[in-house]
Write a protein that holds these residues in place. Structure first.
Motif, short mmCIF file in Angstrom:
data_model
loop_
_atom_site.label_atom_id
_atom_site.label_comp_id
_atom_site.label_asym_id
_atom_site.label_seq_id
_atom_site.Cartn_x
_atom_site.Cartn_y
_atom_site.Cartn_z
N ASP A 178 -54.52 3.99 -77.38
CA ASP A 178 -55.21 4.60 -76.56
C ASP A 178 -55.11 4.19 -75.06
OD1 ASP A 178 -57.63 5.79 -75.38
OD2 ASP A 178 -58.88 5.01 -76.65
N GLU A 179 -53.99 4.73 -74.42
CA GLU A 179 -53.83 4.25 -72.99
C GLU A 179 -53.51 3.04 -73.00
OE1 GLU A 179 -56.70 5.29 -69.97
OE2 GLU A 179 -56.79 7.57 -71.06
N ALA A 180 -52.79 2.45 -74.21
CA ALA A 180 -52.54 0.96 -74.45
C ALA A 180 -51.20 0.61 -73.26
CB ALA A 180 -51.82 0.87 -75.88
N THR A 181 -50.88 1.60 -72.54
CA THR A 181 -49.67 1.03 -71.49
C THR A 181 -50.25 0.97 -70.18
OG1 THR A 181 -48.64 3.03 -71.64
CG2 THR A 181 -47.74 1.50 -73.15
N GLY A 182 -51.54 1.33 -69.94
CA GLY A 182 -52.01 1.37 -68.45
C GLY A 182 -51.62 0.52 -67.54
N ALA A 183 -51.45 -0.76 -67.94
CA ALA A 183 -51.30 -1.83 -66.98
C ALA A 183 -49.71 -2.27 -66.84
CB ALA A 183 -52.14 -3.10 -67.35
N LEU A 184 -48.94 -1.39 -67.51
CA LEU A 184 -47.73 -1.58 -67.45
C LEU A 184 -46.88 -0.76 -66.29
CD1 LEU A 184 -46.70 -1.96 -71.20
CD2 LEU A 184 -47.03 -3.83 -69.42
N ASP A 185 -45.65 -1.27 -65.72
CA ASP A 185 -44.77 -0.14 -64.86
C ASP A 185 -43.98 0.46 -65.79
OD1 ASP A 185 -42.82 -2.04 -65.91
OD2 ASP A 185 -42.80 -3.31 -64.02
N PRO A 186 -43.36 1.27 -65.21
CA PRO A 186 -42.52 2.35 -65.81
C PRO A 186 -41.37 1.70 -66.99
CG PRO A 186 -42.83 3.50 -63.56
CD PRO A 186 -43.34 1.90 -63.75
N GLU A 187 -40.87 0.68 -66.34
CA GLU A 187 -39.97 -0.14 -67.03
C GLU A 187 -40.72 -0.64 -68.19
OE1 GLU A 187 -40.08 -0.47 -63.76
OE2 GLU A 187 -37.99 0.76 -63.26
N GLY A 188 -41.87 -1.21 -67.87
CA GLY A 188 -42.54 -2.10 -69.16
C GLY A 188 -42.89 -0.87 -70.12
N LYS A 189 -43.45 0.22 -69.73
CA LYS A 189 -43.82 1.26 -70.64
C LYS A 189 -42.62 1.46 -71.72
CE LYS A 189 -47.35 3.15 -67.60
NZ LYS A 189 -47.95 4.25 -67.10
N ILE A 190 -41.48 1.72 -71.13
CA ILE A 190 -40.38 2.11 -71.83
C ILE A 190 -39.84 1.00 -72.74
CG2 ILE A 190 -37.85 2.24 -71.94
CD1 ILE A 190 -38.17 3.72 -69.28
N ALA A 191 -40.12 -0.40 -72.31
CA ALA A 191 -39.79 -1.45 -73.24
C ALA A 191 -41.09 -1.81 -74.24
CB ALA A 191 -39.89 -2.90 -72.52
N PHE A 192 -42.17 -1.12 -74.22
CA PHE A 192 -43.15 -1.21 -74.85
C PHE A 192 -42.87 -0.38 -76.14
CE2 PHE A 192 -47.25 0.34 -76.72
CZ PHE A 192 -48.22 -0.65 -76.76
N HIS A 193 -42.57 0.99 -75.66
CA HIS A 193 -42.35 1.67 -76.86
C HIS A 193 -40.85 1.44 -77.43
CE1 HIS A 193 -44.98 4.31 -74.28
NE2 HIS A 193 -45.18 5.14 -75.50
N GLU B 105 -49.67 9.94 -68.17
CA GLU B 105 -48.53 10.67 -67.69
C GLU B 105 -48.96 12.07 -67.99
OE1 GLU B 105 -48.70 7.93 -69.00
OE2 GLU B 105 -47.95 6.30 -67.48
N ALA B 106 -47.89 13.03 -67.55
CA ALA B 106 -47.86 14.49 -67.83
C ALA B 106 -47.00 14.40 -68.88
CB ALA B 106 -47.66 14.99 -66.51
N THR B 107 -45.81 13.77 -68.72
CA THR B 107 -44.75 13.85 -69.75
C THR B 107 -44.71 12.40 -70.33
OG1 THR B 107 -43.25 13.39 -68.18
CG2 THR B 107 -43.62 15.68 -68.81
N PRO B 108 -44.31 12.25 -71.69
CA PRO B 108 -44.15 10.88 -72.29
C PRO B 108 -43.04 10.27 -71.97
CG PRO B 108 -43.81 12.40 -74.00
CD PRO B 108 -44.35 13.25 -72.49
N PRO B 109 -42.84 8.71 -71.89
CA PRO B 109 -41.45 8.05 -71.44
C PRO B 109 -40.63 8.30 -72.43
CG PRO B 109 -43.23 6.67 -72.39
CD PRO B 109 -44.05 8.08 -72.48
N ARG B 110 -39.27 8.05 -71.98
CA ARG B 110 -38.15 8.31 -72.95
C ARG B 110 -37.16 6.92 -72.74
NH1 ARG B 110 -34.59 13.04 -71.13
NH2 ARG B 110 -35.46 12.51 -68.92
N SER B 111 -36.56 6.83 -73.78
CA SER B 111 -35.67 5.62 -73.79
C SER B 111 -34.57 5.59 -72.59
CB SER B 111 -35.06 5.45 -75.14
OG SER B 111 -34.08 6.38 -75.20
N LEU B 112 -33.98 4.52 -72.37
CA LEU B 112 -33.04 4.33 -71.12
C LEU B 112 -31.70 5.18 -71.62
CD1 LEU B 112 -33.18 0.50 -70.71
CD2 LEU B 112 -34.07 1.97 -69.46
#
Length: 662
Positions: free
Chosen positions: A564-579, A597-604
């Motif tokens: 539930d918005e569990a990555t709100g405090a992370l930067d884009p790189e942190g969100k990718i690492a989280f996932h 985000e309008a679109t979900p993050p993708r891996s590197l």
């Protein structure tokens, strides 16, 4: 409304409700009334401890009352030795005086330092034991698998939530137990004093002129009549003042609890107040809340002052007039000598003092009533929410059905409608049929306020109003990761092991989870509850707290994960690492995620983490596969500028001409 049996520990406990079954008993079910609260400890598994301490107190109280009779007799002997000090028949006046004075002092020491002092120690021990037991009962009742602490704070118009639960558990229980023990000791002291002092008054009673028909019981009857007239009349006045004190005490507790709660909230959001320069607004809030404390305190002070004045006047009249009045008539007519008169008057004074105990402690009794009321209200609130859906159904529609199915079929949601309080409330979100396969990652998409978080709460049994069916995969663990992470004051290892215990996992496992989550620098501090004088909630930043959640997920290996918005405090790189950490370490987990985000993050590498999307629009949630996207490498190549090719006319258009020429 259909209900199912209690699920395994891996399924949310609030989903456990059975058809046509009364609310289960809680650790505080027997404490919903005043007398139930008073006797619960003495009929619990700690009954031996409770009754042993009680009997010791009763014995010491009886001895203290008996020593009051000895004290009265010794006082009479001392006054008599003083009165006849110069009598010719008194051959050893000084020795008699010193002996009687020494006996009186020894009796005072025996009574006050011996019986009364030891009784105070034993009663304080009983107070500590009883309070500790009650505290444990309420903590166990609130912190059960039903999430009672959560539901109890969501009462509405028909079920008002108890205010200041922390104050009720700590201050109210502490004051109530102390007041109840004092009240019980006072009642016992009155009974034993009436027995011992009354018996002695009857033994020394003499005939009184004008009351010859009473025979030798004349002086005793006068003494009892004086006590029976004086004490009840003033007790009635004390009760009236005590009820006013009770109401003011309750009001004071509520006001102070609200003020303390606002202070606590302010300190937690101190940064936000400073960043928004909201100090003036905060001061206004504090001032407004303190006005209620000040006004109530002023009224309480007036009543307390009036009561103190009443008590001082009562004590003087009782000790100097009422106590010495009944024996004065027979003394004047030589029915008593001076020794008998002083002894009888001191015994009447002792009897008045013991029977006036209710007057002396009426403010404490008023506080006892106020505190016990707040404790029983909390016990009632706890019992009322043991069947959450029945509780919420009293103020709105709450018709959720939770079931289980073979884990192969994943999670299923059918005919779900979410609403707010009120029987006729219009649903703000509906979902006809949503299915989440095992290992599927789903992204919740919609405008702010459309109900994304409410949907996740409803799936987990934490949304009160609406209807629908949620079928969980059987035998899997669920994990709910919220946006805001609050850390309890325990060791770092315990924080990672939540919701389990630190004994459930070895140090190596926890260290590995921390490393994979990107918190490897803290591994050496796993056994610490704080760092540099600060607990972990203050040490870790918002992003680090969310990484800590990743460590929990890796360690717990849930089969169903809610973000539930569990990555709100992370930067884009942190969100990718989280996932990526979850993807690599929890291969079969089903993920349902809410993000801004309008679109979900993708891996590197450009691979999609998510397989599907639930879009919420106009109050309707629909699920569809996530639109495929090109790999990141191909997207990069296509996005690069390409050189413009040379015109082909020069080469190919002229070629036929050359052929023609040849």
């Amino acid at each position: 409304m259909i209900r199912v049996g209690r699920p395994q520990r891996t399924v949310p406990a609030e989903l456990a409700s059975e058809t046509a079954r009364p609310s289960p008993l809680t650790p505080v079910s027997s404490m919903r009334s005043f007398w139930g609260l008073m006797r619960a400890y003495w009929f619990s598994d700690r009954w031996k401890e409770a009754w042993t301490l009680t009997l010791v107190i009763a014995l010491l109280t009886a001895l203290s009352s008996k020593s009051g009779v000895w004290f009265a007799e010794a006082s009479g002997e001392l006054v008599n030795s003083i009165a006849f000090f110069h009598d010719a028949a008194n051959t050893t006046p000084l020795k008699s005086l010193l002996t009687n004075a020494g006996i009186l002092v020894l009796l005072v020491i025996l009574k006050d330092a011996g019986f009364t002092g030891i009784r105070s120690l034993v009663s304080a021990t009983l107070h500590r034991k009883w309070r500790g037991w009650l505290d444990s009962r309420f903590n166990e009742a609130l912190l059960d698998t039903n999430h009672t602490h959560f539901h109890a704070q969501h009462g509405s118009s028909g079920n008002a939530a108890p205010d200041n639960i922390d104050q009720r558990i700590q201050e109210s229980i502490k004051d109530m137990t102390g007041g109840a023990i004092g009240l019980a000791m006072g009642v016992l002291a009155v009974a034993t004093s009436l027995y011992f002092v009354g018996q002695k008054l009857l033994e020394t009673s003499v005939e009184v002129r004008g009351l010859e028909f009473l025979g030798s019981y004349g002086s005793a009857v006068l003494a009892f009549l004086a006590v029976a007239t004086y004490v009840p009349l003033n007790t009635w006045i004390a009760v009236k003042l005590g009820r006013l004190l009770e109401r003011l005490n309750v009001r004071m507790q509520q006001s102070e609890g609200s003020y303390r709660g606002e202070l606590t909230t302010f300190l937690r959001r101190s940064f936000h107040v400073a960043a928004s320069q909201g100090e003036n607004v905060q001061k206004t809030m504090h001032s407004r809340l303190y006005v209620d404390i000040d006004r109530t305190w002023a009224r309480l002070n007036i009543v307390n002052t009036s009561y103190n004045s009443f008590e001082l006047i009562y004590n003087f009249i009782g000790a100097r007039i009422v106590a010495y009045g009944p024996g004065l008539v027979p003394f004047i007519h030589n029915g008593f000598d001076l020794k008998g008169y002083i002894t009888g008057s001191e015994m009447v004074n002792s009897l008045i003092s013991q029977c006036s105990w209710f007057i002396h402690v009426m403010p404490n009794i008023a506080t006892l009533r106020a505190n016990s009321q707040r404790v029983t209200e909390l016990a009632n609130a706890i019992d009322n929410v043991q069947q959450p859906q029945e509780f919420y159904s009293q103020t709105g529609r709450s018709d959720f059905r939770y079931d289980r199915q073979n884990p192969v079929f994943g999670l299923t949601i059918q005919k779900l409608e979410l609403a707010h309080q009120g029987e006729d409330a219009t649903p703000f979100l509906s979902a006809a049929n949503l299915r989440f396969r095992r290992g599927e990652w789903t992204f919740l998409k919609g405008e702010s306020g459309c109900g994304k978080t409410s949907l996740i709460k409803a799936i987990n049994g934490l949304w009160p109003y609406g209807r629908g069916t949620i079928v969980f995969p059987e035998g899997i663990r669920t994990f709910y990761a919220a946006q805001e992470v609050k850390l309890q004051q325990v060791t770092l290892k315990q924080l990672v092991c939540l919701p389990g215990s630190e004994q459930d996992h070895g140090d190596a496992q926890v260290a590995s989870a921390l490393h994979k989550a990107g918190l490897g620098d803290f591994i050496e501090h796993m056994a610490d509850e704080s760092r540099e004088g600060k607990n972990w909630d203050q040490v870790l930043s918002g992003g680090q707290k969310q990484k800590l959640v990743v460590a929990r997920i890796i360690l717990q290996q849930p089969g169903l994960l809610f973000l539930d918005e569990a990555t709100g405090a992370l930067d884009p790189e942190g969100k990718i690492a989280f996932h990526q950490a979850i993807k690599d370490n929890c291969p079969d987990v089903t993920v349902i995620s809410v993000m801004h985000e309008a679109t979900p993050p993708r891996s590197l590498s450009g691979a999609e983490f998510y397989h599907s999307v639930v879009a919420i629009s106009d109050g309707v949630a629909t699920k569809k596969p996530l639109a495929p996207s090109l790999p990141l490498e191909l997207t990069t190549i296509l996005a690069q500028p390409r050189p413009v090719p040379r015109p082909v006319e020069d080469k190919w258009l002229r070629f036929p001409r050359r052929l023609k020429q040849k």
